[in-house]
Design an enzyme around this catalytic site. Structure first.
Site, PDB file in Angstrom:
ATOM      1  N   GLU A 181       9.136   1.160  10.917  1.00 21.03           N
ATOM      2  CA  GLU A 181      10.245   2.072  10.585  1.00 21.03           C
ATOM      3  C   GLU A 181       9.670   3.471  10.551  1.00 21.03           C
ATOM      4  OE1 GLU A 181      12.397   1.158   7.095  1.00 21.03           O
ATOM      5  OE2 GLU A 181      12.946  -0.822   7.803  1.00 21.03           O
ATOM      6  N   LYS A 224       0.869  -1.193   0.000  1.00 19.98           N
ATOM      7  CA  LYS A 224       0.000   0.000   0.000  1.00 19.98           C
ATOM      8  C   LYS A 224       0.891   1.223   0.000  1.00 19.98           C
ATOM      9  CE  LYS A 224      -1.864   2.951   2.153  1.00 19.98           C
ATOM     10  NZ  LYS A 224      -1.636   4.282   1.491  1.00 19.98           N
ATOM     11  N   GLU A 230      10.165  16.242  14.053  1.00 22.43           N
ATOM     12  CA  GLU A 230      10.667  15.881  12.729  1.00 22.43           C
ATOM     13  C   GLU A 230      10.104  16.866  11.709  1.00 22.43           C
ATOM     14  OE1 GLU A 230       9.344  12.256  10.818  1.00 22.43           O
ATOM     15  OE2 GLU A 230      11.399  11.851  10.231  1.00 22.43           O
ATOM     16  N   CYS A 265      14.261   9.714   6.097  1.00 27.55           N
ATOM     17  CA  CYS A 265      14.020   9.365   7.496  1.00 27.55           C
ATOM     18  C   CYS A 265      15.285   9.514   8.331  1.00 27.55           C
ATOM     19  CB  CYS A 265      13.462   7.956   7.591  1.00 27.55           C
ATOM     20  SG  CYS A 265      14.462   6.749   6.735  1.00 27.55           S
TER      21      CYS A 265
HETATM   22  P1  NAD Z   1       2.488   8.759   6.960  1.00 24.91           P
HETATM   23  O1  NAD Z   1       2.680   8.087   8.250  1.00 24.91           O
HETATM   24  O2  NAD Z   1       1.532   9.877   6.839  1.00 24.91           O
HETATM   25  O3  NAD Z   1       2.026   7.714   5.851  1.00 24.91           O
HETATM   26  C1  NAD Z   1       2.770   6.538   5.587  1.00 24.91           C
HETATM   27  C2  NAD Z   1       1.868   5.510   4.961  1.00 24.91           C
HETATM   28  O4  NAD Z   1       0.905   5.094   5.925  1.00 24.91           O
HETATM   29  C3  NAD Z   1       1.060   6.010   3.756  1.00 24.91           C
HETATM   30  O5  NAD Z   1       0.987   4.976   2.793  1.00 24.91           O
HETATM   31  C4  NAD Z   1      -0.313   6.254   4.358  1.00 24.91           C
HETATM   32  O6  NAD Z   1      -1.351   6.173   3.422  1.00 24.91           O
HETATM   33  C5  NAD Z   1      -0.382   5.103   5.348  1.00 24.91           C
HETATM   34  N1  NAD Z   1      -1.360   5.265   6.412  1.00 24.91           N
HETATM   35  C6  NAD Z   1      -1.621   6.376   7.136  1.00 24.91           C
HETATM   36  N2  NAD Z   1      -2.596   6.123   8.036  1.00 24.91           N
HETATM   37  C7  NAD Z   1      -2.946   4.823   7.882  1.00 24.91           C
HETATM   38  C8  NAD Z   1      -3.909   3.975   8.511  1.00 24.91           C
HETATM   39  N3  NAD Z   1      -4.697   4.406   9.480  1.00 24.91           N
HETATM   40  N4  NAD Z   1      -4.002   2.698   8.106  1.00 24.91           N
HETATM   41  C9  NAD Z   1      -3.191   2.229   7.137  1.00 24.91           C
HETATM   42  N5  NAD Z   1      -2.284   2.989   6.471  1.00 24.91           N
HETATM   43  C10 NAD Z   1      -2.159   4.278   6.847  1.00 24.91           C
HETATM   44  O7  NAD Z   1       3.943   9.171   6.537  1.00 24.91           O
HETATM   45  P2  NAD Z   1       4.347  10.024   5.288  1.00 24.91           P
HETATM   46  O8  NAD Z   1       3.948  11.436   5.548  1.00 24.91           O
HETATM   47  O9  NAD Z   1       3.854   9.337   4.038  1.00 24.91           O
HETATM   48  O10 NAD Z   1       5.944   9.871   5.301  1.00 24.91           O
HETATM   49  C11 NAD Z   1       6.754  10.660   6.094  1.00 24.91           C
HETATM   50  C12 NAD Z   1       7.189   9.909   7.336  1.00 24.91           C
HETATM   51  O11 NAD Z   1       7.775   8.660   7.002  1.00 24.91           O
HETATM   52  C13 NAD Z   1       8.237  10.644   8.096  1.00 24.91           C
HETATM   53  O12 NAD Z   1       7.927  10.649   9.468  1.00 24.91           O
HETATM   54  C14 NAD Z   1       9.490   9.831   7.869  1.00 24.91           C
HETATM   55  O13 NAD Z   1      10.465   9.932   8.843  1.00 24.91           O
HETATM   56  C15 NAD Z   1       8.964   8.465   7.738  1.00 24.91           C
HETATM   57  N6  NAD Z   1       9.905   7.604   7.021  1.00 24.91           N
HETATM   58  C16 NAD Z   1      10.581   6.634   7.725  1.00 24.91           C
HETATM   59  C17 NAD Z   1      11.501   5.817   7.085  1.00 24.91           C
HETATM   60  C18 NAD Z   1      12.249   4.757   7.834  1.00 24.91           C
HETATM   61  O14 NAD Z   1      12.757   3.849   7.226  1.00 24.91           O
HETATM   62  N7  NAD Z   1      12.350   4.818   9.137  1.00 24.91           N
HETATM   63  C19 NAD Z   1      11.710   5.953   5.716  1.00 24.91           C
HETATM   64  C20 NAD Z   1      11.012   6.934   5.034  1.00 24.91           C
HETATM   65  C21 NAD Z   1      10.089   7.740   5.697  1.00 24.91           C
END
Ligand code: NAD
Length: 512
Positions: free
Chosen positions: A266, A191, A399, A300
């Site tokens: 992650e 997803k 962040e 990240c």
């Molecule tokens: P986000 O948490 O808003 O969304 C991430 C994913 O989760 C998306 O696909 C979103 O549609 C899905 N999602 C959100 N709510 C959900 C729910 N209730 N049920 C199922 N799926 C759901 O994050 P973002 O804004 O897309 O990305 C930025 C964040 O990602 C930052 O905090 C960043 O640090 C983190 N990140 C972490 C890593 C790592 O490896 N640690 C890598 C890249 C990004």
């Protein structure tokens, strides 16, 4: 940027035609399927103009994808391990064959510079090749027990893994999370973020084209609150691997706990990039730029807190500001561009709000490039240094996920370590020093899943990656990932001619 808008829309349309047969949607059982939910719109990050529309998958498509994945997993695990390896290798070749089309599509959708997108596509092909080699090396073991039993421990797949990914590096993260799960014998429902579904859908189609069982990589394009929640509730989903922010991560980990299924989390970070006075300063300046301005800070592991020893603090900040004024910002589709816009309007507003918060807290804000104006439309944030803050400031604790670094002075090694550890996060960090003993001491003392000495931002599929503390748990790469994506089964075989006795049971003619 009018020219860029035209180019991005054209490039996106060409990529969708070449890689997705002209349709934007989910990929279920090897076909692009239109969603049944609300209309969603992708914007061109360089201009803010609409790029492409599609419909949220919705519950029925999500359920169909999960059911198809369960069927495909049974076909996958019925193959020999060597054959699974050959097919993952073929997926790597399929990605290489479409590398330029994938990179262009990623660039148009995310606004990430084309040269970075090309690099990320190449890394995904390497991931497929790396994991291909592991397929026939998922081995069990024999345990000596104090009875006549022969006990083997088998590593068995979980079944269907749900991989939920963010928008900052969509194809890279898809490869990072999907491929080890496949190598361990699972099927995956991917997803992707609703902002960046295009290259993930292409990845699903390429998997089917490369000879993986149809449905082994399903892709559900839609929002978290709708399609994501539907997948979390699908009974076939036996495990979740999530990459994203802390708010969604907490919600998703809770949903896994309620269903008693495991998850790898992650999440984000607020990583400390520590520069000691004895460092090679020009190298550290370059490293500090790499740490926070690569990918416009949407990484990240971004080194978003720059801890600098007080004796060199002002000079170092000045050197960084000067070097950053030379970063080539521009059209992401131009191969010479080093930094593009941030990915979407929501992130743009978030980054700007935090920079304003930094200024309101009395910090000095340096932005680059100096003397050049950025386009008024689109999601452009210049490389930004916020100096003169303490570690308690909002910009040092939250962040930002944009090209914004908070520079914080420290006196000595002990204070550097204390500041580095004074956030709930623990994803990454680095130290720049010419003292090898100090390098090892600091690496051991900082609470983080990844730590670099005299470098920043290198990660590799063969090396475990993940977070400490609020940055998550579990590891999604290296050998450790095979443990995460399998479960242990103990098989006890009685070998004794006269089995061990117990619980009053006596075989006929044995015992008194
Ligand atoms: P986000 O948490 O808003 O969304 C991430 C994913 O989760 C998306 O696909 C979103 O549609 C899905 N999602 C959100 N709510 C959900 C729910 N209730 N049920 C199922 N799926 C759901 O994050 P973002 O804004 O897309 O990305 C930025 C964040 O990602 C930052 O905090 C960043 O640090 C983190 N990140 C972490 C890593 C790592 O490896 N640690 C890598 C890249 C990004």
């Amino acid at each position: 940027m009018a020219h860029a808008a035209f180019a991005a829309a054209t490039v996106a349309a060409q990529g969708v035609a070449a890689l997705l047969g002209g349709r934007v949607g989910s990929v279920v059982d090897g076909q692009v399927v239109e969603g049944q939910g609300a209309p969603l719109m992708l914007d061109d990050p360089a201009t803010g103009l609409p790029l492409l529309g599609y419909r949220d998958a919705g519950t029925a498509v999500a359920r169909e994808a999960a059911a198809g994945a369960a069927r495909a997993q049974r076909a996958w695990i019925a193959l020999t391990a060597a054959e699974r390896g050959r097919r993952l290798w073929a997926l790597g070749a399929a990605i290489r064959a479409e590398a330029e089309a994938l990179a262009l599509l990623e660039c148009a959708n995310t606004g990430k510079p084309l040269r970075d997108c090309r690099g990320e596509v190449a890394r995904v092909a390497e991931m497929a090749e790396y994991w291909a080699g592991w397929c026939d090396k998922v081995e069990g073991r024999v345990v000596s027990v104090p009875s006549g039993h022969f006990v083997t421990v088998r590593r068995e797949p979980m079944g269907v893994v749900l991989a939920i990914t963010p928008w900052n590096a969509p194809l890279f993260t898809a490869g990072w999370n999907v491929l080890p799960a496949l190598a361990a014998g699972n099927a995956v429902v991917l997803k992707p973020s609703e902002y960046t579904p295009l290259t993930s859908a292409a990845f699903g189609l390429l998997a089917a084209r490369a000879g993986l069982p149809v449905g082994l990589v399903q892709v559900v394009a839609g929002a978290g609150a709708t399609s994501g929640e539907a997948l979390l509730a699908a009974p076939e989903v036996a495990m979740v691997t999530f990459v994203g922010g802390a708010v969604s991560g907490t919600r998703i980990a809770g949903a896994c706990a309620a269903r008693m299924i495991p998850c790898v989390m992650e999440l984000g970070g607020k990583s400390a990039n520590i520069v000691f006075a004895d460092a090679d300063l020009p190298a550290a300046v370059q490293g500090a730029q790499q740490a926070i301005f690569a990918g416009s800070g949407q990484s990240c592991v971004a080194g978003s807190r720059l801890l600098v020893q007080r004796s060199i603090h002002d000079r170092f900040v000045e050197m960084l500001a000067e070097a950053s004024s030379r970063i080539r910002l521009g059209d992401p589709l131009d191969a010479g561009t080093e930094a593009g816009p941030v990915c979407n309007a929501r992130q743009f507003e978030h980054v700007r709000a935090l920079v304003s918060a930094g200024a309101a807290e009395g910090a000095d804000v340096f932005t680059a490039p100096r003397g050049r104006t950025l386009p008024e439309a689109g999601f452009w944030v210049p490389p930004t240094i916020i100096a003169g803050v303490t570690n308690a400031a909002r910009v040092a604790q939250e962040e930002i996920f944009g090209p914004v670094v908070a520079a914080i002075p420290f006196e000595d090694e002990a204070e550097a370590i204390a500041i580095a550890n004074a956030t709930p996060f623990g994803l990454a960090g680095a130290a720049w020093t010419s003292d090898v003993g100090r390098a090892h001491r600091v690496a051991a003392a900082v609470r983080a899943g990844t730590f670099w000495i005299n470098g920043y931002r290198t990660i590799h599929v063969s090396v475990p990656f993940g977070g400490f503390g609020a940055s998550g748990h579990g590891r999604s790469s290296g050998q450790e990932a095979l443990m995460a994506y399998t479960q242990a089964k103990a098989v006890w075989v009685e070998t004794a001619a006269v089995p061990a006795l117990g619980f009053g049971h006596r075989p006929a003619g044995v015992g008194g």
